[in-house]
Write an enzyme that holds these catalytic residues in place. Sequence first.
Site, PDB file in Angstrom:
ATOM      1  N   SER A  84       2.038 -40.559 -59.130  1.00 50.66           N
ATOM      2  CA  SER A  84       2.752 -41.004 -57.939  1.00 50.66           C
ATOM      3  C   SER A  84       1.837 -41.872 -57.069  1.00 50.66           C
ATOM      4  O   SER A  84       1.403 -42.937 -57.494  1.00 50.66           O
ATOM      5  CB  SER A  84       3.295 -39.799 -57.166  1.00 50.66           C
ATOM      6  OG  SER A  84       4.234 -40.191 -56.195  1.00 50.66           O
ATOM      7  N   LYS A 105      18.938 -41.968 -36.770  1.00 54.29           N
ATOM      8  CA  LYS A 105      17.670 -41.434 -36.295  1.00 54.29           C
ATOM      9  C   LYS A 105      17.298 -40.169 -37.057  1.00 54.29           C
ATOM     10  O   LYS A 105      16.141 -39.905 -37.337  1.00 54.29           O
ATOM     11  CB  LYS A 105      17.743 -41.150 -34.788  1.00 54.29           C
ATOM     12  CG  LYS A 105      16.463 -40.563 -34.210  1.00 54.29           C
ATOM     13  CD  LYS A 105      15.296 -41.520 -34.372  1.00 54.29           C
ATOM     14  CE  LYS A 105      14.033 -40.951 -33.783  1.00 54.29           C
ATOM     15  NZ  LYS A 105      12.872 -41.838 -33.986  1.00 54.29           N
TER      16      LYS A 105
END
Length: 365
Positions: free
Chosen positions: A194, A246
């Site tokens: 990763s 948000k």
Amino acid sequence: MEFLYDYLGFFAKTATVVVAAVIVITAISAAGAHRAMRHRRPTGHVEVQRFNDRLRDMGRAIEEASLPHALAKKRRKHEAKAEKARRKEQKKAEKQAQKQGQQEGEQDTGKDDKSRRRVFVLDFKGDIGANAVDALRLEVTAVLVAASEGDEVVVRVESAGGTVHGYGLAASQLARVRTAGHALTSIVDKVAASGGYLMAAVADRVLAAPFAVVGSIGVVAQIPNFHRLLKKHDVDVEVLTAGRHKRTLDILGENTPEGREKMQEELHDVHSLFQEYVRDWRPSLDIEAVSTGEAWYGQRALDRALVDEIATSDEYLVRACEDADVFEVSWEEPKRPIERLMGQFATAIGQAADRLLARTLGGIR
């Protein structure tokens, strides 16, 4: 339910103790930092060790152990005399070159042999937050200040990945080496998955040990949600936001299909950025075939062009010593006892998390 209440009570008490400890430690650290500023204590330094010397000393130790004491002593004297003569000749040659104005500035390069290239070795052992990037950025800066044409930088990467912004910054630090025109080699002895592979892929060449775990070009987000449990016990959680997205998924509040869809969209976007970044540095890689989130061991990774050669860092650096001066570079920060204790605690937590992630990626037992 009784067990659950006991567990939640224990969890709350533990969290309270941890928060209190963090507040105390933060206060102590702030006071220490204030004292350090008053006394202008050095904040850190670059430490350099010549790998050639360490390799030579190890070889000599083995040889001397197998020789009679008198013969070993005689050999040491002979080698010391030869080394003294070599340094004397080197100093004489440097003075002559400086006097004649040849190779301007060369006397400050720090090379033992001006005909030999240099290899600078950096280590990156990453945790979930990629906190080692704080030292890496300073190490890269120091190397770039000293490096000249023909020099090489080797980075030994060991990480199972972590936060996007942390490993993005770490990869950007290695990109500085390529941008400056110096050769960059990344070596994976254990795992570069990763974010770890995001870093390794920046190099001109990527080497991996036979059973190193490489790849895992993917993105994951895992968020527990306690909304139904709280609702069952008549506990309301108010989540107030300004801005449509948000907050997408929440730990305590009720998650919506729209929030899940937006979160998935963001993950796909990060995955695309990951793919694009790796493809930019390794254009010959079949990015679609290797960006499934899977990880492969050394030879399997070589078959998929994730790496360029099967070798350990030990093999590579020992070979490099034949025609280069190899220097291990690290940034060392002075630490107070409380900082060392907290660092050890954080390292233990990070290693536990990394082991769990490594097991998930590579089936390591």
